[in-house]
Every structure is written in C-alpha cells, then in structure tokens.
Write a protein that holds these residues in place. Structure first.
Motif, mmCIF file in Angstrom:
data_model
loop_
_atom_site.group_PDB
_atom_site.id
_atom_site.type_symbol
_atom_site.label_atom_id
_atom_site.label_comp_id
_atom_site.label_asym_id
_atom_site.label_seq_id
_atom_site.Cartn_x
_atom_site.Cartn_y
_atom_site.Cartn_z
ATOM 1 N N UNK A 185 -93.507 1.008 -10.664
ATOM 2 C CA UNK A 185 -92.349 1.363 -9.845
ATOM 3 C C UNK A 185 -92.173 2.876 -9.815
ATOM 4 N N UNK A 186 -92.440 3.530 -10.933
ATOM 5 C CA UNK A 186 -92.285 4.982 -11.005
ATOM 6 C C UNK A 186 -93.258 5.690 -10.053
ATOM 7 N N UNK A 187 -94.486 5.184 -9.958
ATOM 8 C CA UNK A 187 -95.454 5.775 -9.027
ATOM 9 C C UNK A 187 -95.011 5.597 -7.583
ATOM 10 N N UNK A 188 -94.499 4.418 -7.278
ATOM 11 C CA UNK A 188 -94.012 4.155 -5.915
ATOM 12 C C UNK A 188 -92.852 5.076 -5.587
ATOM 13 N N UNK A 189 -91.909 5.204 -6.531
ATOM 14 C CA UNK A 189 -90.729 6.035 -6.297
ATOM 15 C C UNK A 189 -91.109 7.491 -6.063
ATOM 16 N N UNK A 190 -92.030 8.006 -6.874
ATOM 17 C CA UNK A 190 -92.444 9.402 -6.719
ATOM 18 C C UNK A 190 -93.108 9.622 -5.363
ATOM 19 N N UNK A 191 -94.004 8.712 -4.966
ATOM 20 C CA UNK A 191 -94.711 8.872 -3.694
ATOM 21 C C UNK A 191 -93.774 8.705 -2.499
ATOM 22 N N UNK A 192 -92.751 7.855 -2.633
ATOM 23 C CA UNK A 192 -91.816 7.605 -1.535
ATOM 24 C C UNK A 192 -90.688 8.619 -1.482
ATOM 25 N N UNK A 193 -90.562 9.445 -2.521
ATOM 26 C CA UNK A 193 -89.496 10.434 -2.543
ATOM 27 C C UNK A 193 -88.123 9.848 -2.821
ATOM 28 N N UNK A 194 -88.085 8.761 -3.598
ATOM 29 C CA UNK A 194 -86.809 8.152 -3.984
ATOM 30 C C UNK A 194 -86.802 7.979 -5.501
ATOM 31 N N UNK A 195 -85.662 7.586 -6.042
ATOM 32 C CA UNK A 195 -85.590 7.347 -7.474
ATOM 33 C C UNK A 195 -85.968 5.899 -7.778
ATOM 34 N N UNK A 196 -86.474 5.635 -8.988
ATOM 35 C CA UNK A 196 -86.741 4.237 -9.363
ATOM 36 C C UNK A 196 -85.505 3.361 -9.236
ATOM 37 N N UNK A 197 -84.334 3.945 -9.469
ATOM 38 C CA UNK A 197 -83.092 3.174 -9.363
ATOM 39 C C UNK A 197 -82.918 2.629 -7.947
ATOM 40 N N UNK A 198 -83.289 3.434 -6.945
ATOM 41 C CA UNK A 198 -83.179 2.995 -5.555
ATOM 42 C C UNK A 198 -84.058 1.770 -5.309
ATOM 43 N N UNK A 199 -85.253 1.789 -5.875
ATOM 44 C CA UNK A 199 -86.158 0.650 -5.699
ATOM 45 C C UNK A 199 -85.595 -0.588 -6.367
ATOM 46 N N UNK A 200 -85.109 -0.432 -7.597
ATOM 47 C CA UNK A 200 -84.544 -1.596 -8.306
ATOM 48 C C UNK A 200 -83.292 -2.119 -7.592
ATOM 49 N N UNK A 201 -82.481 -1.195 -7.071
ATOM 50 C CA UNK A 201 -81.267 -1.627 -6.377
ATOM 51 C C UNK A 201 -81.604 -2.327 -5.058
ATOM 52 N N UNK A 202 -82.656 -1.883 -4.386
ATOM 53 C CA UNK A 202 -83.012 -2.424 -3.074
ATOM 54 C C UNK A 202 -83.778 -3.729 -3.179
ATOM 55 N N UNK A 203 -84.701 -3.819 -4.155
ATOM 56 C CA UNK A 203 -85.604 -4.976 -4.207
ATOM 57 C C UNK A 203 -85.461 -5.831 -5.458
ATOM 58 N N UNK A 204 -84.922 -5.300 -6.527
ATOM 59 C CA UNK A 204 -84.762 -6.071 -7.763
ATOM 60 C C UNK A 204 -85.743 -5.641 -8.827
ATOM 61 N N UNK A 205 -87.031 -5.874 -8.618
ATOM 62 C CA UNK A 205 -88.058 -5.447 -9.562
ATOM 63 C C UNK A 205 -89.388 -5.319 -8.815
ATOM 64 N N UNK A 206 -90.433 -4.986 -9.546
ATOM 65 C CA UNK A 206 -91.731 -4.768 -8.911
ATOM 66 C C UNK A 206 -92.227 -6.037 -8.230
ATOM 67 N N UNK A 207 -92.116 -7.187 -8.888
ATOM 68 C CA UNK A 207 -92.594 -8.429 -8.287
ATOM 69 C C UNK A 207 -91.865 -8.726 -6.986
ATOM 70 N N UNK A 208 -90.551 -8.535 -6.984
ATOM 71 C CA UNK A 208 -89.769 -8.805 -5.773
ATOM 72 C C UNK A 208 -90.158 -7.839 -4.656
ATOM 73 N N UNK A 209 -90.423 -6.589 -5.012
ATOM 74 C CA UNK A 209 -90.871 -5.605 -4.020
ATOM 75 C C UNK A 209 -92.201 -6.028 -3.408
ATOM 76 N N UNK A 210 -93.145 -6.460 -4.244
ATOM 77 C CA UNK A 210 -94.456 -6.859 -3.737
ATOM 78 C C UNK A 210 -94.359 -8.117 -2.885
ATOM 79 N N UNK A 211 -93.501 -9.067 -3.285
ATOM 80 C CA UNK A 211 -93.321 -10.270 -2.470
ATOM 81 C C UNK A 211 -92.753 -9.905 -1.092
#
Length: 293
Positions: free
Chosen positions: A112-138
C-alpha cells in the motif's frame, strides 16, 4: 451489424438509427448534466440509470464507461474538461497506479505504501477509500477488467446470442490491447502469484463465471445443446484470447498494408464474429455437405 463499443454514442447518428434510440441517448445526456449540477462528478452509474429510468444493463450497453460519457458530454454539451464526468480523481488515480505497479512488481510484493507514493496520496487515503490492499485489488479487477461489461451483456438473456457473444469477444480484444501487463498477470501468473489471484477472486463472480452462467441459461432456453457451461466458457475465452496474438509471425505472412489495419473497428468486429462462428458452429462440414462433395 453491431457497433464496436468504442463508437457507442457516435458523434452523428446513422441513418438507420431508430428515434427511440436517439431519445434514449438524449435522456442519458440530460440526466448526466442534471446529476453533474446537483451532485458533482462523483455520482454513480446506478444513480444515472435510475434518473433515466432504465436498467444498469441497458445503460452500460449504451455507455460502456464513465470516460465515454464524459467525452460525449464534452462533444454534445460543451462540458468543460475540468468538470468531466470521471471517478473521483484520487480514487481513479489510485486504481490506475495500482494496475501499473502490479504489472511491474507483481501482486504479492506490492505494498500500500508503494501505491500511495506513486499515486501522490497518503496510505490513509487508500485505506479510507478501499479498506485494505485486498479490497483495493478486488476493486481493480472489477473495474479495470472486462467484468462489469460482461455483467451488463449477460444480464440480457433475450438479446441475440451471436451478437452478445461477439460484443463480449470485442471487450476481451480491447482489454488485451489496452492493458497487456494486467492481462498477462491474470492469465499467466504462477506459484504464489497465482494463489493470491485465486484468493482475491473468492466470493466474487469473475468474467468466466458470468459467461458460464450465461451459457447455462441459454442451454436451458434451448438455444444451445446441453453441455458443460464451464468448459464452453473456457473454450470461448481461449479462442478469443488466441485470436489476439500476432499469428502472422508464426505463419510467415506479410504485415497488413497499414500498421493500423489489424486494429480498425471493422477488422476487429470481423475477427470477433469469426471467433463466435467457430465457437457456435465449428469448422467441420455437415454430413450432407460431406456426402455432396
């Protein structure tokens, strides 16, 4: 002849287009404009379908993606690019970034940290938007693969069988051409990567599952002979994906007259129809034809 999905919402209507089709397009555009004004660009396609008064399957058949709708709004309604109808910028950027990183780093190693850095967002944004890595990939599988388009196509059981399967094959062609790394990861992953793909697919109906259920329903309706729907689904997908390979190099054939020839809509539709014809009818001559020869 069916229309290539890239040309849904054509700029100018064909002479043979029915008035009710033109009216439906106009209703979709008016409803999208109204939702843009009242809710902003983050409104859902389900909300649009409800506003138009049609099913989601009907809407997706006319509007295969939000991006296509945004393009038509710019063309027909002069909607400014800054208000284009796309998914929330950060959400869409996260999904696209994830797809790109999956193609380079693989599913298992990606964080998740690699995705956040490449997307220019914080890991918190990813967790808040999708839940976790598995949910993001699904979510990535569901939205960036052919699954949503397949679901819309296969919901219409009364539509002509050959046209539905041809549209599905065209969708596979586009997916293979537009997202080769994502395609390779899903189809050719092995070992730990393959096991992770299967884990992510649990509790979800994937494209193959939806196709198998559709073929089973068509057999029950008497439009296909009885047989294993799973084997048939795998057979059609195999034929379709095989047709995307550049077989000219294997056959020592000369390249097409122009570099774009093999990707033109007419060529792609003809190839898709040939795949479906082979799937539905095979290549063997009937007994009567064999006797006559």
């Amino acid at each position: 002849m069916i229309r290539d999905e890239r040309y849904i919402f054509p700029v100018s209507h064909s002479k043979g287009q029915r008035p009710d089709e033109e009216d439906l397009e106009e209703r979709i555009l008016r409803a999208a404009e109204a939702l843009l004004t009242s809710e902003g660009p983050g409104f859902t396609m389900e909300a649009l379908a409800q506003a138009v008064g049609v099913s989601r399957a009907t809407l997706y058949r006319r509007v295969p993606s939000r991006e296509k709708l945004a393009e038509r709004l710019r063309q027909e309604r002069a909607v400014e690019p800054g208000t284009a109808l796309t998914r929330e910028p950060s959400r869409q950027k996260i999904l696209e970034t994830t797809r790109q990183l999956v193609g380079r780093l693989g599913l298992v190693a990606l964080t998740v940290e690699q995705i956040a850095e490449a997307a220019g967002v914080s890991p918190v944004t990813i967790y808040r938007t999708f839940g976790d890595k598995d949910a993001l990939l699904r979510t990535m599988f569901a939205e960036l693969g052919p699954r949503s388009e397949a679901a819309a196509l296969f919901a219409e059981l009364d539509a002509p069988l050959e046209d539905t399967l041809t549209r599905f094959v065209l969708a596979l062609f586009r997916w293979r051409a537009e997202q080769p790394a994502f395609f390779a990861m899903l189809i050719f992953s092995q070992g730990e990567e393959a096991r992770y793909v299967e884990q992510l697919r649990e509790r979800q109906y994937g494209t193959t599952d939806r196709l198998a259920r559709y073929l089973a329903a068509q057999a029950e309706r008497g439009r296909l002979r009885p047989g294993s729907p799973v084997d048939r689904a795998l057979g059609l997908i195999g034929l379709a994906l095989g047709a995307t390979f550049d077989v000219r190099r294997l056959l020592a054939e000369p390249p097409p007259a122009t570099a774009e020839a093999s990707t033109e809509p007419g060529h792609q539709e003809a190839r898709a129809r040939a795949v479906v014809e082979l799937f539905l009818h095979g290549v063997a001559a009937s007994r009567a034809e064999g006797d006559a020869s």
